[in-house]
Design a protein around this motif. Structure first.
Motif, short mmCIF file in Angstrom:
data_model
loop_
_atom_site.label_atom_id
_atom_site.label_comp_id
_atom_site.label_asym_id
_atom_site.label_seq_id
_atom_site.Cartn_x
_atom_site.Cartn_y
_atom_site.Cartn_z
N VAL A 30 0.82 -1.22 0.00
CA VAL A 30 0.00 0.00 0.00
C VAL A 30 0.85 1.26 0.00
N GLN A 31 1.79 1.37 0.95
CA GLN A 31 2.59 2.60 1.04
C GLN A 31 3.44 2.84 -0.20
N PRO A 32 4.23 1.86 -0.68
CA PRO A 32 5.01 2.09 -1.91
C PRO A 32 4.13 2.39 -3.11
N LEU A 33 2.97 1.74 -3.19
CA LEU A 33 2.09 1.97 -4.33
C LEU A 33 1.67 3.43 -4.39
N PHE A 34 1.27 4.01 -3.27
CA PHE A 34 0.84 5.40 -3.26
C PHE A 34 2.01 6.36 -3.47
N ILE A 35 3.19 6.02 -2.92
CA ILE A 35 4.36 6.87 -3.15
C ILE A 35 4.71 6.89 -4.63
N LEU A 36 4.73 5.72 -5.26
CA LEU A 36 5.03 5.64 -6.69
C LEU A 36 3.98 6.39 -7.51
N PHE A 37 2.71 6.20 -7.14
CA PHE A 37 1.65 6.82 -7.92
C PHE A 37 1.71 8.34 -7.83
N VAL A 38 1.89 8.88 -6.63
CA VAL A 38 1.87 10.33 -6.44
C VAL A 38 3.15 10.97 -6.96
N PHE A 39 4.32 10.44 -6.52
CA PHE A 39 5.59 11.09 -6.85
C PHE A 39 6.02 10.88 -8.29
N ALA A 40 5.71 9.72 -8.85
CA ALA A 40 6.16 9.44 -10.22
C ALA A 40 5.04 9.67 -11.24
N LYS A 41 3.86 9.09 -10.98
CA LYS A 41 2.79 9.16 -11.97
C LYS A 41 2.12 10.52 -11.99
N VAL A 42 1.64 10.97 -10.82
CA VAL A 42 0.90 12.24 -10.78
C VAL A 42 1.82 13.42 -11.05
N LEU A 43 2.93 13.52 -10.32
CA LEU A 43 3.84 14.65 -10.53
C LEU A 43 4.51 14.58 -11.89
N ASP A 52 11.33 10.18 -16.43
CA ASP A 52 12.08 8.98 -16.03
C ASP A 52 12.34 8.94 -14.52
N PHE A 53 11.64 9.79 -13.74
CA PHE A 53 11.85 9.80 -12.30
C PHE A 53 11.45 8.46 -11.67
N GLY A 54 10.49 7.79 -12.29
CA GLY A 54 10.06 6.49 -11.78
C GLY A 54 11.17 5.47 -11.76
N ASP A 55 12.08 5.54 -12.76
CA ASP A 55 13.21 4.60 -12.80
C ASP A 55 14.16 4.85 -11.63
N VAL A 118 10.51 -8.66 -4.13
CA VAL A 118 10.05 -9.24 -5.40
C VAL A 118 8.68 -8.68 -5.78
N LEU A 119 7.81 -8.53 -4.80
CA LEU A 119 6.46 -8.02 -5.07
C LEU A 119 6.46 -6.58 -5.57
N MET A 120 7.51 -5.84 -5.27
CA MET A 120 7.56 -4.44 -5.68
C MET A 120 7.71 -4.29 -7.20
N PHE A 121 8.27 -5.26 -7.86
CA PHE A 121 8.46 -5.14 -9.31
C PHE A 121 7.13 -5.17 -10.07
N PRO A 122 6.23 -6.12 -9.79
CA PRO A 122 4.92 -6.02 -10.46
C PRO A 122 4.12 -4.80 -10.02
N VAL A 123 4.26 -4.39 -8.76
CA VAL A 123 3.58 -3.17 -8.30
C VAL A 123 4.10 -1.97 -9.08
N GLY A 124 5.42 -1.88 -9.22
CA GLY A 124 6.01 -0.78 -9.98
C GLY A 124 5.59 -0.80 -11.44
N ALA A 125 5.56 -1.99 -12.04
CA ALA A 125 5.14 -2.11 -13.44
C ALA A 125 3.68 -1.72 -13.60
N LEU A 126 2.86 -2.05 -12.60
CA LEU A 126 1.44 -1.70 -12.65
C LEU A 126 1.24 -0.19 -12.61
N VAL A 127 1.99 0.50 -11.76
CA VAL A 127 1.82 1.95 -11.60
C VAL A 127 2.53 2.72 -12.71
N LEU A 128 3.76 2.33 -13.00
CA LEU A 128 4.59 3.11 -13.92
C LEU A 128 4.50 2.64 -15.37
#
Length: 255
Positions: A30-43, A52-55, A118-128
């Motif tokens: 939950v926490q990494p998903l929202f951080i990735l979504f707000v900081f990388a996707k939204v901003l 390329d900030f998501g990388d 390991v779970l963070m990679f599909p989460v990151g791919a889903l968001v980014l």
């Protein structure tokens, strides 16, 4: 008998993790998903950060999730087990040395830490839309995640054994937030050259070396610390913190 007792306790904890997998996934993601979504996707979509900030951010989230998962997997159960209920006594009565009970806790925390990474990679791919990956960096990635997970678990062992149970919640609030924001999870350590005082503070956080190690393994084009430095610091920190944590566990178990 000692080996069978150790494996039985480990299997029990693995079984509980598997049985509560969806709760574990929710807690981890939950926490990494929202951080990735707000900081990388939204901003990123609004132009406040580069595309390329998501990388740069995702490796930091992998490191943060692995580190915090390991820390919490040791510290939080110990608060309950060493409280008035004394649930830890069931494990201490097993036919194995007291230190191995603590080692088993470190091991299950390390396994949970690797699973969360390991779970963070599909989460990151889903968001980014994609997740940075480099097969050549896999050996370094695995090594720093192992050492970083051990270091995080050892910090949790120290928090759960040296502090009174009533103070652990306060310690979490005092330790977790500064650790998260001084661990180079959202920025490269070398980018702090213009703020040397903050760069020194960040260098005192073991999470920094895990973040930089994961970043160097996955996105070597981003400025990062030498992987050898990250491995060396994590190895030393993990060894020292494990030693002090085992001592604290034996002291608390005997008392």
């Amino acid at each position: 008998m000692t080996g069978r007792a150790f494996l039985a306790i480990l299997w029990r904890d693995l079984f509980v993790t598997g049985k509560e997998f969806w709760a574990f996934l929710f807690q981890v993601a939950v926490q990494p998903l929202f951080i990735l979504f707000v900081f990388a996707k939204v901003l990123g979509s609004t132009g406040y950060v580069s595309a390329d900030f998501g990388d740069l951010l995702l490796p930091g989230m992998v490191a943060l999730t692995a580190f915090i998962t390991a820390l919490q997997s040791v510290a939080l159960p110990l608060v309950v087990e060493f409280s008035y209920s004394r649930e830890i006594e069931d494990r201490l009565m097993a036919p194995l040395p007291t230190a191995l009970v603590a080692v088993e806790k470190l091991l299950i925390a390390l396994i949970r830490s690797l699973l969360s990474a390991v779970l963070m990679f599909p989460v990151g791919a889903l968001v980014l839309g994609s997740a940075p990956w480099r097969a050549a960096g896999l050996p370094v990635l695995v090594l720093v995640l192992l050492l970083g997970g051990l270091t995080g678990a050892a910090i949790g062992l120290n928090l759960g054994t040296w502090l009174p149970p009533a103070r652990v919640g306060l310690a979490f609030g005092a330790v977790m937030t500064p650790m998260m924001f001084t661990g180079a999870t959202q920025y490269p350590w070398k980018a702090l050259d213009t703020m040397p005082w903050f760069q020194v503070i960040t260098a005192c956080n073991p999470l920094t070396y895990l973040s930089e190690g994961v970043r160097g393994a996955l996105v070597p084009g981003v400025p990062h610390m030498s992987p050898m430095v990250c491995v060396a610091v994590l190895a030393v920190a993990g060894a020292v913190l494990t030693a002090t944590g085992l001592r604290g566990f034996q002291r608390r178990a005997v008392s």
